[in-house]
Structure formats: C-alpha cells, structure tokens
Design an enzyme around this catalytic site. Sequence first.
Site, PDB file in Angstrom:
ATOM      1  N   ASP A  43      43.550  41.181  33.507  1.00 57.64           N
ATOM      2  CA  ASP A  43      44.994  40.953  33.615  1.00 57.64           C
ATOM      3  C   ASP A  43      45.767  42.253  33.414  1.00 57.64           C
ATOM      4  O   ASP A  43      46.902  42.376  33.872  1.00 57.64           O
ATOM      5  CB  ASP A  43      45.433  39.926  32.561  1.00 57.64           C
ATOM      6  N   LYS A  97      37.487  63.260  30.042  1.00 61.66           N
ATOM      7  CA  LYS A  97      36.991  62.408  28.952  1.00 61.66           C
ATOM      8  C   LYS A  97      37.896  62.606  27.722  1.00 61.66           C
ATOM      9  O   LYS A  97      38.146  63.757  27.322  1.00 61.66           O
ATOM     10  CB  LYS A  97      35.551  62.800  28.622  1.00 61.66           C
ATOM     11  N   LYS A 117      47.860  26.687  35.485  1.00 59.96           N
ATOM     12  CA  LYS A 117      47.429  27.664  36.501  1.00 59.96           C
ATOM     13  C   LYS A 117      47.349  27.013  37.879  1.00 59.96           C
ATOM     14  O   LYS A 117      47.701  27.624  38.883  1.00 59.96           O
ATOM     15  CB  LYS A 117      46.075  28.276  36.118  1.00 59.96           C
ATOM     16  N   ASN A 174      34.764  42.940  31.041  1.00 55.52           N
ATOM     17  CA  ASN A 174      34.560  41.640  30.389  1.00 55.52           C
ATOM     18  C   ASN A 174      33.120  41.183  30.611  1.00 55.52           C
ATOM     19  O   ASN A 174      32.334  41.884  31.241  1.00 55.52           O
ATOM     20  CB  ASN A 174      35.583  40.609  30.893  1.00 55.52           C
ATOM     21  N   LYS A 191      49.866  28.782  40.468  1.00 55.42           N
ATOM     22  CA  LYS A 191      49.230  29.607  41.500  1.00 55.42           C
ATOM     23  C   LYS A 191      49.101  28.845  42.828  1.00 55.42           C
ATOM     24  O   LYS A 191      48.449  29.325  43.751  1.00 55.42           O
ATOM     25  CB  LYS A 191      47.865  30.104  41.009  1.00 55.42           C
ATOM     26  N   PHE A 199      39.526  29.452  39.175  1.00 57.20           N
ATOM     27  CA  PHE A 199      38.810  29.106  37.956  1.00 57.20           C
ATOM     28  C   PHE A 199      39.768  29.341  36.783  1.00 57.20           C
ATOM     29  O   PHE A 199      40.664  30.169  36.875  1.00 57.20           O
ATOM     30  CB  PHE A 199      37.576  30.004  37.770  1.00 57.20           C
TER      31      PHE A 199
END
Length: 415
Positions: A295, A305, A354, A226, A358, A340
């Site tokens: 996730d 490969k 969240k 990401n 959490k 975050f």
Amino acid sequence: MLNGKKIVLGVTGGIAAYKCVDLASRLRKKGAEVHVILTRGAQNFVTETAMREISGNPVITSMWGEIHNYDVEHIALATLADVVLIAPATANVLAKAAAGIADDMLTTTVLATRAPIFFAPAMNSNMYENPVTQRNITTLQQRGWQLIPPASGHLACGTSGIGRMPEPSELVEVLENYFAGEGGSVESADGNTMDSTMGNTMQGLKLLVTAAGTREPIDPVRYIGNRSSGKMGYAIAEAAARLGAEVTLISGPSALQPPAGVEFFGVESAREMRQLVQERFPACDIVIKAAAVADYRVKNVSDQKIKKNDAELTLVLEKNPDILKELGEMKQPHQTLVGFAAETQNLLQYAKGKLEKKNLDMIVANDVSKPQAGFNVDTNLIKLLKRDGSIEELPLMSKKELAYIILDRVMKLRM
Ligand code: PMT
C-alpha cells in the site's frame, strides 16, 4: 498418469542425450506413447535405431527424410502431442526456440504445437549462466513454457557446477506431476465435483491473474516486502490454463515456476505491476488479483546503500496506487473483477467494504491470522463474498483445490 499420453521427446546434441534411451524406456513402461525427434547434433550421441527400438515408433531425424506415415510426422506431431519434452535442451535449442527459429523438425514442432513444452537444459555451467542463455530461458518462461532446472555436480567437460540434466526418473516424475494436476478432481464444499478434465470450460476467455508480493525499494540493497509466496495466485493461473483459458500471470518475486501454458511477467514494485496490469486489462474478460500489493512505498529512495549510524532512521512512506480500485473504475460490463482481502480482524466487514469501494464482482476473504491460512502455506481458509450480498464459507483446503472452486464461482457469475 502417463498411460495413453502422447509425448513428443525432442533430443538435442549434448552428452546427456545418452540418458534419453533410459528416459524413453521409462515413459513407455508407464504406458506413454513416445515419439522421438533427434536433431542432427543428437545423432552424434544416440542412434535412430536405439530410439526406434526403445520408443516403438519411427524416429524423426530430418525434415526432408522419407515419410513413414503421414498421420504422424511433420506438423502432425505438433498436433498430436499432449506434451513436448526437450531433454537434453542445449543452449542452441533454447536460443532458437526463444527467437522463433524453425530450421529443423524439432524447432518446427516447438513453433507449431499448442501443447505444453518442457525444456530440460543440460550444458556447461558457464554456458548455462551466460546472460544470453538466461535471457532466452526467461523469454521461454514468459511464453508459459516450462524449464526443468538442471542439477549441479560433475559435468562432462571435466568441471563441476550447474548444468547436469536431471535423471530420467526425475523427468518422468515432472511429467507425472503435470498430468496428475491436470486430471485432478476437486470436491467442493457444496458437494459439486469439479474435475479439471471435465472440459475446457474457460476456453475462449482471457484471464489475468496477479500473484505474490511486491517489493518497494529503500536503497539499492533493501526493500519493503511481505510474506506472499505466490502459491494462491499461481494455483489460480494454473487451474485456469487447464480449463482452457488464455492466461497471463503477472507476479511479484516468487520462488515458484510459472505454470505451463501461461504467459508470464515478473515484476518487482507495485508501480511496475500497475503498468503491466493496466496495459493488459482492456483485452481481459476476467481479472483475479491475488497479489499482495504494497500500500505504501518509500518516498525518497536512496541511490546509495544507507550507512548505519547511531541515530534513528526514519523512512517516509507515500501511498501506492490502488491497482484494483483503478480497474474497478475502468471495468466494462463484459469484464469480471475479483479481488482478495487479507485481514487479521473484522474479516467480513473489511472484505465487504473492499468489494464495494473497488467495484468488484467477488472478493475472496482470507483471515490470515488463522493457522494454515493466508501467506506462504499450501492451504487457505476463505469466504467468497458476492455483490448480491451472498457469502460462501469454505473449509480449509489446498490452494490448488480452492483455485478450481474460485474459478467455478467466477464462471457462474458470468452466466
Ligand atoms: O501468495 P501466498 O503466500 O499464497 O498468499 C496468498 C495471499 C494471502 C497473498 C492471498 O490469498 C491474498 O489474500 N492476497 C491479497 C493480499 C492483499 O494485498 O490484500 P489487501 O486486502 O491488502 O488488498 C485487497 C485487494 O486489493 C487485493 O486483491 C490486492 O491485490 C489489491 N490491491 C491492494 C493494494 C494496492 N495498492 N493495489 C491493489 O490492487
């Protein structure tokens, strides 16, 4: 920035040692108090007399020489230093520092000091790129010591490549930037000024920060990743270290240098991050999870490969553990847990979900669809949600400024 700062300049035996006369002179002109330690090797390239005249202080050349002033020498230098700069740092001194060897005045000072240490390696490129040297550098960085990367160009051994010590002006700039960050003051949205020099408000606290994105392998050459750069998490780790906390930073791959004085671990995948975080969690007072953890991971990672053909390629993904949720289940009353939330829609609703699911004490919600906020930029736009239902909205600010505000709010939660 350098006015009045006490800089211990360690010079080791490389040809670039000659640049240290200029370096010491520049530091002194900026108002710094410079104390020089010359290793035996360095004395082949630069004289004690030259360094004494330039620095204005006695130069230490041996553990066993005549003592000029008991207040300044021996272990006292380690205590007195605001910063230790080793320039040039030979492969030998990097190896000794990594191994904890203290067989001369410089390495003894390195082991004894609690000040940040900056190494400016200079050597032949084969020596620099040798896996042994690279491993030593990684060890030093994991201890929170700073590496000032060498430049590429013509080397004294007649070849060209990486290994040149940066110019004295650049080394001075590195130290100026370090002290500029340390002395910065931040105006928060509620008008409070948070000055990182106001004291060691986090002294005695152990803080764990995660940063950057994880990489989940597809095959030996490809991964799912990401856009997280690590800027937000590194800023928090740096600010906390400056406020006196004992900081561990666990980071996915990032181009950033770990901040000074921070214990550093680099990881790749979510499961590697989870293992290290879980090992350290019981000893922590505060955990701030700024990392963008994948996730999902690829179910059947290919050993080889994957070759291209005309057919479509389907990757089957399986869920990664939610590290933060697991911490929320393990959390003890003295621990503060901050997450975050990176969202592109329904920011407050998802972030609140969240926070509760959490079992967090606070969540930093950032709308990553907004320009100049979120991934890979120097600024962020955040809202702080706490368990009492309060929401604090902050204006667009630099991540470095926001780091101090987040830490200030964490400390208020613990009062
Ligand atoms: O690194 P930068 O370029 O500076 O960008 C900063 C940032 C945008 C990455 C940062 O501000 C941020 O929002 N980090 C969290 C990104 C994220 O993964 O958000 P999330 O909403 O998917 O996850 C919620 C929380 O759970 C996060 O604290 C995350 O670390 C944690 N998590 C998520 C998934 C997972 N498997 N394990 C986790 O611990």
